[in-house]
Design a protein around this motif. Structure first.
Motif, mmCIF file in Angstrom:
data_model
loop_
_atom_site.group_PDB
_atom_site.id
_atom_site.type_symbol
_atom_site.label_atom_id
_atom_site.label_comp_id
_atom_site.label_asym_id
_atom_site.label_seq_id
_atom_site.Cartn_x
_atom_site.Cartn_y
_atom_site.Cartn_z
ATOM 1 N N GLY A 35 0.940 -1.262 0.102
ATOM 2 C CA GLY A 35 -0.037 0.046 -0.090
ATOM 3 C C GLY A 35 0.542 1.240 0.017
ATOM 4 N N GLU A 36 0.049 2.398 0.105
ATOM 5 C CA GLU A 36 0.786 3.766 0.169
ATOM 6 C C GLU A 36 0.485 4.624 1.295
ATOM 7 N N MET A 37 1.102 5.453 1.820
ATOM 8 C CA MET A 37 0.561 6.638 2.373
ATOM 9 C C MET A 37 1.293 7.842 2.256
ATOM 10 N N SER A 38 0.717 8.964 2.730
ATOM 11 C CA SER A 38 1.278 10.121 2.356
ATOM 12 C C SER A 38 1.195 11.092 3.532
ATOM 13 N N TYR A 39 1.977 12.187 3.532
ATOM 14 C CA TYR A 39 2.014 13.307 4.464
ATOM 15 C C TYR A 39 2.138 14.717 3.660
ATOM 16 N N ARG A 40 1.703 15.854 4.290
ATOM 17 C CA ARG A 40 2.133 16.939 3.682
ATOM 18 C C ARG A 40 1.775 17.898 4.910
ATOM 19 N N SER A 41 2.566 18.917 4.886
ATOM 20 C CA SER A 41 2.296 20.068 5.615
ATOM 21 C C SER A 41 1.249 21.260 5.000
ATOM 22 N N ILE A 42 0.209 21.212 5.796
ATOM 23 C CA ILE A 42 -0.845 22.056 5.257
ATOM 24 C C ILE A 42 -0.800 23.577 5.949
ATOM 25 N N ALA A 43 -0.164 23.486 7.067
ATOM 26 C CA ALA A 43 -0.049 24.722 7.806
ATOM 27 C C ALA A 43 1.041 24.821 8.963
ATOM 28 N N ASN A 44 1.521 25.838 9.555
ATOM 29 C CA ASN A 44 2.609 25.429 10.501
ATOM 30 C C ASN A 44 2.126 24.618 11.741
ATOM 31 N N GLY A 45 2.927 23.639 11.718
ATOM 32 C CA GLY A 45 2.691 22.503 12.490
ATOM 33 C C GLY A 45 1.616 21.661 12.451
ATOM 34 N N ILE A 46 0.983 21.687 11.121
ATOM 35 C CA ILE A 46 -0.241 20.609 10.941
ATOM 36 C C ILE A 46 0.137 19.911 9.812
ATOM 37 N N ALA A 47 0.131 18.240 9.810
ATOM 38 C CA ALA A 47 0.278 17.608 8.647
ATOM 39 C C ALA A 47 -0.972 16.963 8.325
ATOM 40 N N GLU A 48 -1.275 16.790 7.199
ATOM 41 C CA GLU A 48 -2.429 15.920 6.671
ATOM 42 C C GLU A 48 -1.776 14.643 6.201
ATOM 43 N N ILE A 49 -2.469 13.612 6.370
ATOM 44 C CA ILE A 49 -2.008 12.099 6.084
ATOM 45 C C ILE A 49 -3.119 11.484 5.363
ATOM 46 N N GLY A 50 -2.752 10.479 4.669
ATOM 47 C CA GLY A 50 -3.643 9.551 3.825
ATOM 48 C C GLY A 50 -2.887 8.236 3.972
ATOM 49 N N ILE A 51 -3.758 7.089 3.810
ATOM 50 C CA ILE A 51 -3.199 5.780 3.980
ATOM 51 C C ILE A 51 -4.037 4.932 3.082
ATOM 52 N N LYS A 52 -3.598 4.077 2.258
ATOM 53 C CA LYS A 52 -4.443 2.924 1.529
ATOM 54 C C LYS A 52 -3.694 1.616 1.547
ATOM 55 N N ILE A 53 -4.380 0.643 1.963
ATOM 56 C CA ILE A 53 -3.658 -0.558 1.851
ATOM 57 C C ILE A 53 -4.397 -1.314 0.752
ATOM 58 N N CYS A 54 -3.257 -1.199 -0.527
ATOM 59 C CA CYS A 54 -4.074 -1.551 -1.883
ATOM 60 C C CYS A 54 -4.245 -3.068 -2.140
#
Length: 183
Positions: free
Chosen positions: A72-91
């Protein structure tokens, strides 16, 4: 990034992963929960180009491996100071419902809080994805809001979303794993 927990590994996606990611992203069964029941219709070249832009400091696409095999895959990205948005999929459907998602999320969340210094992690999921909701809530995420009929999927059907948040201070299971902090 290289995070390990027994037989599980999270690593940076590279251009060598473009074909596999393309296969997953073009599979409507894998992508249906994200609103793409027909898949993304992308190419390995477009995925490789996107991966080449990773590492700009704002986020990263990650590959999830079980026993050294991508699942699968994951991701993270900074969307504001100190805040991360994440996602995950077991493909790989054969690897779902084995507890891997929870373990992968624990690894990434601990890393984002303790090593990358984020204070808050946010994510969202479709209201129909009750399995994901269970995992997020078990990890301590709290529901921030439900957005009814927030967007239309590829078939034109309205979809509703639950937004979640987890703060460093509310994530009790990471307190003992943070460097220099023994809360």
């Amino acid at each position: 990034m290289l995070l390990k927990d027994d037989n599980l590994t999270i690593r940076h996606a590279t251009e060598d992963d473009a074909l596999l990611l393309c296969q997953w992203w073009n599979d409507g069964n894998v992508m249906a929960h994200a609103g793409f029941p027909k898949g993304l219709g992308t190419t390995p070249e477009a995925v490789a180009e996107s991966l080449a832009k990773d590492g700009d400091g704002t986020g990263r696409r990650l590959i999830l491996e079980a026993n050294s095999v991508p699942v699968g895959e994951m991701s993270y990205r900074s969307i504001a100071n100190g805040i991360a948005e994440i996602g995950i999929k077991i493909c790989d459907f054969m690897q779902q419902e084995k507890g891997f998602g929870t373990r992968f999320l624990r690894l990434l969340i601990a890393h984002l809080f303790s090593e990358l210094g984020f204070d808050t992690i946010v994510l969202d999921t479709n209201v129909k994805n009750t399995r994901a909701q269970h995992v997020y809530e078990k990890l301590g995420f709290r529901r921030v809001q439900v957005r009814l009929d927030a967007w239309k999927d590829q078939l034109g059907e309205l979809q509703s979303v639950i937004e979640y948040e987890l703060t460093r201070e509310s994530c009790l299971w990471t307190h003992t794993s943070r460097r220099g902090n023994s809360k």
